[in-house]
Design a protein around this motif. Structure first.
Motif, PDB file in Angstrom:
ATOM      1  N   ALA A 106     -16.419  14.155 -29.875  1.00  0.00           N
ATOM      2  CA  ALA A 106     -15.801  13.971 -31.192  1.00  0.00           C
ATOM      3  C   ALA A 106     -16.802  13.318 -32.154  1.00  0.00           C
ATOM      4  O   ALA A 106     -16.907  13.725 -33.326  1.00  0.00           O
ATOM      5  CB  ALA A 106     -14.538  13.121 -31.066  1.00  0.00           C
ATOM      6  N   ARG A 107     -17.566  12.315 -31.690  1.00  0.00           N
ATOM      7  CA  ARG A 107     -18.583  11.680 -32.550  1.00  0.00           C
ATOM      8  C   ARG A 107     -19.655  12.696 -32.944  1.00  0.00           C
ATOM      9  O   ARG A 107     -20.082  12.759 -34.094  1.00  0.00           O
ATOM     10  CB  ARG A 107     -19.218  10.484 -31.815  1.00  0.00           C
ATOM     11  CG  ARG A 107     -18.350   9.241 -31.795  1.00  0.00           C
ATOM     12  CD  ARG A 107     -19.111   8.015 -31.307  1.00  0.00           C
ATOM     13  NE  ARG A 107     -19.459   8.066 -29.902  1.00  0.00           N
ATOM     14  CZ  ARG A 107     -18.684   7.696 -28.904  1.00  0.00           C
ATOM     15  NH1 ARG A 107     -17.490   7.220 -29.168  1.00  0.00           N
ATOM     16  NH2 ARG A 107     -19.093   7.784 -27.654  1.00  0.00           N
ATOM     17  N   LYS A 108     -20.062  13.489 -31.936  1.00  0.00           N
ATOM     18  CA  LYS A 108     -21.096  14.503 -32.212  1.00  0.00           C
ATOM     19  C   LYS A 108     -20.586  15.520 -33.233  1.00  0.00           C
ATOM     20  O   LYS A 108     -21.291  15.860 -34.197  1.00  0.00           O
ATOM     21  CB  LYS A 108     -21.467  15.198 -30.894  1.00  0.00           C
ATOM     22  CG  LYS A 108     -22.635  16.129 -30.992  1.00  0.00           C
ATOM     23  CD  LYS A 108     -22.988  16.669 -29.613  1.00  0.00           C
ATOM     24  CE  LYS A 108     -24.139  17.658 -29.703  1.00  0.00           C
ATOM     25  NZ  LYS A 108     -24.467  18.231 -28.405  1.00  0.00           N
ATOM     26  N   ILE A 109     -19.335  15.973 -33.024  1.00  0.00           N
ATOM     27  CA  ILE A 109     -18.739  16.944 -33.968  1.00  0.00           C
ATOM     28  C   ILE A 109     -18.594  16.316 -35.341  1.00  0.00           C
ATOM     29  O   ILE A 109     -18.884  16.966 -36.359  1.00  0.00           O
ATOM     30  CB  ILE A 109     -17.384  17.456 -33.434  1.00  0.00           C
ATOM     31  CG1 ILE A 109     -17.613  18.357 -32.233  1.00  0.00           C
ATOM     32  CG2 ILE A 109     -16.596  18.170 -34.505  1.00  0.00           C
ATOM     33  CD1 ILE A 109     -16.353  18.775 -31.507  1.00  0.00           C
ATOM     34  N   LYS A 110     -18.218  15.045 -35.396  1.00  0.00           N
ATOM     35  CA  LYS A 110     -18.072  14.352 -36.677  1.00  0.00           C
ATOM     36  C   LYS A 110     -19.419  14.298 -37.394  1.00  0.00           C
ATOM     37  O   LYS A 110     -19.494  14.551 -38.610  1.00  0.00           O
ATOM     38  CB  LYS A 110     -17.513  12.951 -36.433  1.00  0.00           C
ATOM     39  CG  LYS A 110     -17.108  12.215 -37.681  1.00  0.00           C
ATOM     40  CD  LYS A 110     -16.452  10.893 -37.324  1.00  0.00           C
ATOM     41  CE  LYS A 110     -16.032  10.131 -38.557  1.00  0.00           C
ATOM     42  NZ  LYS A 110     -15.428   8.854 -38.259  1.00  0.00           N
TER      43      LYS A 110
END
Length: 169
Positions: free
Chosen positions: A119-123
């Motif tokens: 999720a952090r990477k996608i964000k």
């Protein structure tokens, strides 16, 4: 005198008779005492037999109670062994269940951690894409503005040509 002799004999006989009567009475008292002793002995013997019978009955009852207690103890020991086996089985099942639960929890935590990382990477990627889209939008808007200016210049050029053409005639 004969009378005196007879009286002496009579007194001697009476004394013997009295002595015999006393001996007989004493013998009867002894017999009576003996009978009383015999009766007491019979009573004591009967009591002893009753006591022995009671003791034997009590002994039989005690043995039956002992057998009943031994049977109950055996039953309780069997029940205790069953319960201990069940407890051990339940303990093993609970330990296995707890271990499985901990494994599942660890797997869920690892999955959650991976998802949070993803999720952090996608964000971050979304932020980068937004920045790039903003740049593209700015470039597009600049291109539109340039195209409008070019159009305006073309129109102005065309108008000036027409004016030039008119002024030449």
């Amino acid at each position: 005198t004969a009378k005196q002799i007879n009286e002496e004999k009579l007194r001697a006989l009476q004394a013997d008779n009295d002595e015999m009567r006393r001996a007989l009475e004493e013998s009867e008292r002894g017999l009576q005492s003996m009978e009383e002793l015999k009766q007491k002995f019979r009573t004591a013997l009967a009591n002893a037999k009753d006591i022995r019978t009671l003791q034997e009955e009590k002994l039989r009852e005690t043995e039956l109670e002992k057998e009943a207690l031994e049977a109950r103890q055996s039953k309780l020991e069997t029940e205790l062994q069953k319960r201990q086996a069940e407890y051990a089985r339940n303990t093993q099942e609970m330990e296995a269940s707890l271990s499985h639960f901990k494994n599942v929890q660890e797997e869920e935590r690892a999955k959650k951690e991976k998802l949070m990382t993803l999720a952090r990477k996608i964000k971050e990627e979304n932020k980068e894409m937004k920045r790039m889209l903003d740049e593209v939008e700015n470039e597009r808007l600049e291109g539109k503005e340039n195209a409008r200016l070019v159009m305006q210049l073309k129109n102005e050029n065309a108008r000036l040509r027409q004016q030039l053409e008119r002024s030449r005639h």
